[in-house]
Design a protein around this motif. Structure first.
Motif, PDB file in Angstrom:
ATOM      1  N   GLY A  15       0.816  -1.208   0.000  1.00  0.00           N
ATOM      2  CA  GLY A  15       0.000   0.000   0.000  1.00  0.00           C
ATOM      3  C   GLY A  15       0.844   1.248   0.000  1.00  0.00           C
ATOM      4  O   GLY A  15       2.068   1.210   0.162  1.00  0.00           O
ATOM      5  N   LYS A  16       0.178   2.360  -0.192  1.00  0.00           N
ATOM      6  CA  LYS A  16       0.865   3.639  -0.192  1.00  0.00           C
ATOM      7  C   LYS A  16       1.304   4.020   1.223  1.00  0.00           C
ATOM      8  O   LYS A  16       0.786   3.503   2.216  1.00  0.00           O
ATOM      9  N   THR A  17       2.262   4.923   1.307  1.00  0.00           N
ATOM     10  CA  THR A  17       2.706   5.444   2.589  1.00  0.00           C
ATOM     11  C   THR A  17       1.519   6.063   3.342  1.00  0.00           C
ATOM     12  O   THR A  17       0.691   6.754   2.746  1.00  0.00           O
ATOM     13  N   SER A  19      -1.024   4.517   4.543  1.00  0.00           N
ATOM     14  CA  SER A  19      -2.308   3.869   4.270  1.00  0.00           C
ATOM     15  C   SER A  19      -2.798   3.045   5.457  1.00  0.00           C
ATOM     16  O   SER A  19      -3.978   2.695   5.526  1.00  0.00           O
ATOM     17  N   SER A  42       7.976   8.688   6.183  1.00  0.00           N
ATOM     18  CA  SER A  42       7.681   7.254   6.102  1.00  0.00           C
ATOM     19  C   SER A  42       8.420   6.511   7.216  1.00  0.00           C
ATOM     20  O   SER A  42       9.647   6.574   7.303  1.00  0.00           O
ATOM     21  N   GLY A  76       6.090   1.697   2.127  1.00  0.00           N
ATOM     22  CA  GLY A  76       5.072   2.197   1.207  1.00  0.00           C
ATOM     23  C   GLY A  76       5.687   3.017   0.085  1.00  0.00           C
ATOM     24  O   GLY A  76       6.889   3.273   0.056  1.00  0.00           O
ATOM     25  N   SER A  77       4.846   3.404  -0.847  1.00  0.00           N
ATOM     26  CA  SER A  77       5.277   4.218  -1.967  1.00  0.00           C
ATOM     27  C   SER A  77       4.169   5.226  -2.289  1.00  0.00           C
ATOM     28  O   SER A  77       2.997   4.846  -2.289  1.00  0.00           O
ATOM     29  N   PRO A  78       4.497   6.490  -2.543  1.00  0.00           N
ATOM     30  CA  PRO A  78       5.828   7.089  -2.539  1.00  0.00           C
ATOM     31  C   PRO A  78       6.417   7.160  -1.136  1.00  0.00           C
ATOM     32  O   PRO A  78       5.686   7.330  -0.161  1.00  0.00           O
ATOM     33  N   HIS A  79       7.736   7.013  -1.043  1.00  0.00           N
ATOM     34  CA  HIS A  79       8.446   6.935   0.231  1.00  0.00           C
ATOM     35  C   HIS A  79       9.271   8.198   0.424  1.00  0.00           C
ATOM     36  O   HIS A  79       9.781   8.767  -0.552  1.00  0.00           O
ATOM     37  N   GLN A  84      11.068   4.499  -5.789  1.00  0.00           N
ATOM     38  CA  GLN A  84      10.112   3.441  -6.089  1.00  0.00           C
ATOM     39  C   GLN A  84      10.835   2.144  -6.456  1.00  0.00           C
ATOM     40  O   GLN A  84      10.388   1.047  -6.096  1.00  0.00           O
ATOM     41  N   LEU A 116      -8.571   6.531  -4.365  1.00  0.00           N
ATOM     42  CA  LEU A 116      -7.376   6.086  -5.070  1.00  0.00           C
ATOM     43  C   LEU A 116      -7.449   6.564  -6.513  1.00  0.00           C
ATOM     44  O   LEU A 116      -8.292   6.107  -7.284  1.00  0.00           O
ATOM     45  N   TYR A 118      -5.474   7.057 -10.119  1.00  0.00           N
ATOM     46  CA  TYR A 118      -4.402   6.820 -11.066  1.00  0.00           C
ATOM     47  C   TYR A 118      -4.889   7.353 -12.400  1.00  0.00           C
ATOM     48  O   TYR A 118      -6.080   7.579 -12.594  1.00  0.00           O
TER      49      TYR A 118
END
Length: 215
Positions: A15-17, A19, A42, A76-79, A84, A116, A118
């Motif tokens: 999951g994302k940072t 989350s 993070s 997570g990402s973005p960190h 990445q 979310l 994208y």
């Protein structure tokens, strides 16, 4: 399974940072194993595996079954301090080292209070496939965190799903509508663990206890 009275579930958290991955991991384990606090950066920089055995979790053929949970937390990402590519490398390396026998279920953690977005659902699908391989759709469950905020806003889960962005609805369709709303209010860690583990075990059973080979 070497021990016919023990069921193993290898669980990956993605999951994302911010989350809520580490917090979810603590609920699955029923104890505070992963660092989960509010910081403007993070917290998780390395993959970490924690295990727990839950005796008398279920019954099969008149015998008590023990559930062995192995939970792998990931950055997570973005960190805030990792690229990445570095995050992807760390996760792939941890999967090969910790889950050589395969992965039972990847939990894609999304915040219910932050849609979310994208550019397209395909962008999200390709990023997961790049990490887990083409069969990820059979071994992924979406976990919505901050479900308590839905209750505060008097939004029902099915209403949320119907009004969710196209990326979310396409994702749920892709993973055959395997999703869980996490609402830890008024529950102990162990109480929430029992609910989450039972739901996940049902999904693993539907896969006939098969594992996803990621290496």
């Amino acid at each position: 399974m070497a021990d016919t009275n023990e069921i193993t579930m290898n669980i990956l958290l993605l999951g994302k940072t911010k989350s809520g991955k580490s917090s979810l991991g603590n609920s699955l384990l029923g104890s505070y194993e992963f660092e989960s606090q509010f910081f403007p950066y993070s917290l998780t920089t390395e993959c970490r595996l924690c295990r727990i055995r839950i005796p008398q979790f279920a019954r099969r053929m008149g015998k008590e079954l023990c559930l062995k949970l192995q939970v792998l937390d990931t950055p997570g990402s973005p960190h805030s301090s990792l690229t990445q590519e570095e995050v992807k490398y760390k996760i792939k390396r941890a999967l090969s080292q910790q889950f050589a026998e395969g992965l039972h279920m990847a939990l894609l953690v999304l915040r219910a209070d932050i849609p979310l977005y994208y550019k397209s659902p395909t962008q999200l699908f390709l990023s997961i496939q790049d990490l887990l391989g083409p069969n990820w759709i059979y071994f992924t469950t979406v976990i919505f965190t901050h479900g308590d905020q839905l209750h505060e806003a008097q939004i029902k889960e099915d209403e949320y799903i119907r009004s969710a962005p196209k990326t979310v609805s396409s994702l749920l369709e892709k993973v055959h509508n395997r999703y869980i709303f996490r609402d830890p209010l008024d529950r102990t860690l162990r109480g929430e663990r029992a609910i989450l583990a039972s739901r996940l075990l049902d999904y693993v059973r539907q896969n006939s206890y098969q594992t996803l080979q990621t290496v």
